[in-house]
Design an enzyme around this catalytic site. Structure first.
Site, PDB file in Angstrom:
ATOM      1  N   CYS A 154       9.574 -11.192   5.539  1.00 34.30           N
ATOM      2  CA  CYS A 154      10.121 -10.012   6.222  1.00 34.30           C
ATOM      3  C   CYS A 154       9.983 -10.167   7.731  1.00 34.30           C
ATOM      4  O   CYS A 154       8.891  -9.973   8.285  1.00 34.30           O
ATOM      5  CB  CYS A 154       9.401  -8.743   5.751  1.00 34.30           C
ATOM      6  SG  CYS A 154       9.926  -7.251   6.610  1.00 34.30           S
ATOM      7  N   CYS A 157       9.087  -6.876   9.538  1.00 34.77           N
ATOM      8  CA  CYS A 157       7.676  -6.490   9.412  1.00 34.77           C
ATOM      9  C   CYS A 157       6.775  -7.325  10.316  1.00 34.77           C
ATOM     10  O   CYS A 157       5.898  -6.790  11.008  1.00 34.77           O
ATOM     11  CB  CYS A 157       7.208  -6.665   7.966  1.00 34.77           C
ATOM     12  SG  CYS A 157       8.252  -5.923   6.712  1.00 34.77           S
ATOM     13  N   ASP A 158       6.971  -8.633  10.297  1.00 31.53           N
ATOM     14  CA  ASP A 158       6.002  -9.542  10.914  1.00 31.53           C
ATOM     15  C   ASP A 158       6.490 -10.245  12.178  1.00 31.53           C
ATOM     16  O   ASP A 158       5.699 -10.844  12.902  1.00 31.53           O
ATOM     17  CB  ASP A 158       5.579 -10.607   9.886  1.00 31.53           C
ATOM     18  CG  ASP A 158       4.980  -9.989   8.636  1.00 31.53           C
ATOM     19  OD1 ASP A 158       4.248  -8.985   8.783  1.00 31.53           O
ATOM     20  OD2 ASP A 158       5.256 -10.481   7.523  1.00 31.53           O
TER      21      ASP A 158
END
Length: 331
Positions: A154, A157-158
């Site tokens: 992701c 997300c990261d």
């Protein structure tokens, strides 16, 4: 029996038999819930999260109504708000198994028991499965070890954690190119690794990708992910020449497709060899009253498709429930 429920999470009557129980809260599940609730059926959603893979996508550019694109999280939240306005309760849990029970007022199984990992059992007259699929893994040494320590599925997300750092993005489809572009945009040093000579992404994405000049290693696969406490390098192999070499990186973002999350229904015999759930044009499975919609059905994996299938599944459940109701009234 067919009234619109207004229960909130925490006040769910576990002895209740729901008209429509939806497993999954992505586009297909939310759409099915919207249609089911508007039909006036007691509807329940069980899901471990909100939005599914859509919520993990940075920008969605091909969903109708958003000419400038829309963040995946925003689209998921909008769908969620619409479902909440219809008073459809959501249980945040993961389904472990679906079993069939007998029903007195017509021949054959007509009640489902949905068991969750938290030990709860919910009963329903119809079930719509919309759990989607999860990111496919590389299945190479180091991948599991460094998950959350440099290995990610992701970028939204990261990605911000890797600003100014070197990463590889693995894949050659729409998602891989979209996420590589996103990482590049936020200041991550990206190299794309793809096992084939040609990309599978839409032409418009390929053009944009090439315009950015993002370094690319074609005909190349990841053999191993190495490091101590976090990712420090990857071992790569050129599939044409056989050359094996090591590249220093801080992160590995994997976007090579998805795998269906259907272990909890395989005992019912409704999955194919790949684990997907085949359905007919009405989203019906082999079992009466059990429907499926979205990525779990092994169709063209697009939000617009999932939304359409969710609507069809809810309408098919409606037809079935109304038929059962008329049978009861005639007895």
């Amino acid at each position: 029996m067919f009234s619109l429920g207004g229960l909130s999470q925490g006040s769910i009557d576990e002895t209740k038999t729901w008209d429509v129980l939806i497993i999954g809260a992505g586009p297909a599940g939310f759409t099915a819930a919207i249609y089911s609730a508007r039909y006036g059926f007691d509807t329940l959603i069980i899901s471990k999260d909100i939005g599914g893979n859509v919520a993990l996508t940075d920008i969605i550019e091909n969903y109708p109504g958003f000419p400038d694109g829309v963040k995946g999280s925003e689209l998921a939240n909008r769908m969620h708000e619409q479902v909440k306005k219809l008073d459809v309760p959501i249980i945040f849990d993961e389904v472990e198994r679906i079993d069939l029970a007998e029903c007195a007022y017509y021949e054959g199984p007509c009640k489902f028991e949905v068991k969750t990992k938290n030990g709860k059992v919910y009963k329903a007259r119809s079930v719509i499965i919309t759990v989607g699929a999860e990111p496919r893994k590389l299945r190479v040494p180091g991948e599991d070890k460094f998950y959350g320590r440099g290995v990610s599925y992701c970028a939204t997300c990261d990605g911000p954690l890797f600003k100014g750092k070197d990463v590889i993005v693995v894949g050659g489809g729409n998602t891989a190119l979209q996420e590589a572009l996103y990482l590049n945009e936020i200041g991550v040093n990206v190299t794309l690794v793809h096992r084939r000579e040609q990309f599978r992404a839409d032409k418009i994405l390929q053009d944009r990708f090439r315009q950015k000049g993002i370094p690319t290693l074609l005909n190349t696969v990841v053999v191993e992910i190495k490091g101590d406490k976090k990712v420090e390098s990857v071992v790569l192999k050129n599939v044409k020449t056989g050359e094996i070499f090591e590249k220093k990186v801080d992160g590995v973002f994997v976007f090579i497709g998805y795998e269906p999350k259907t272990d909890f229904v395989k005992h019912l015999g409704i999955t194919d060899e790949q684990g997907y759930i085949p359905v007919d044009m009405y989203m019906r499975t082999k079992i009466k009253g059990l429907f499926a919609a979205g990525d779990i059905t092994n169709v063209f994996k697009q939000i617009a498709v999932a939304v359409g299938q969710g609507a069809v599944a809810a309408n098919s459940a409606k037809d079935l429930l109304e038929n059962w109701k008329s049978q009861v009234q005639e007895e």
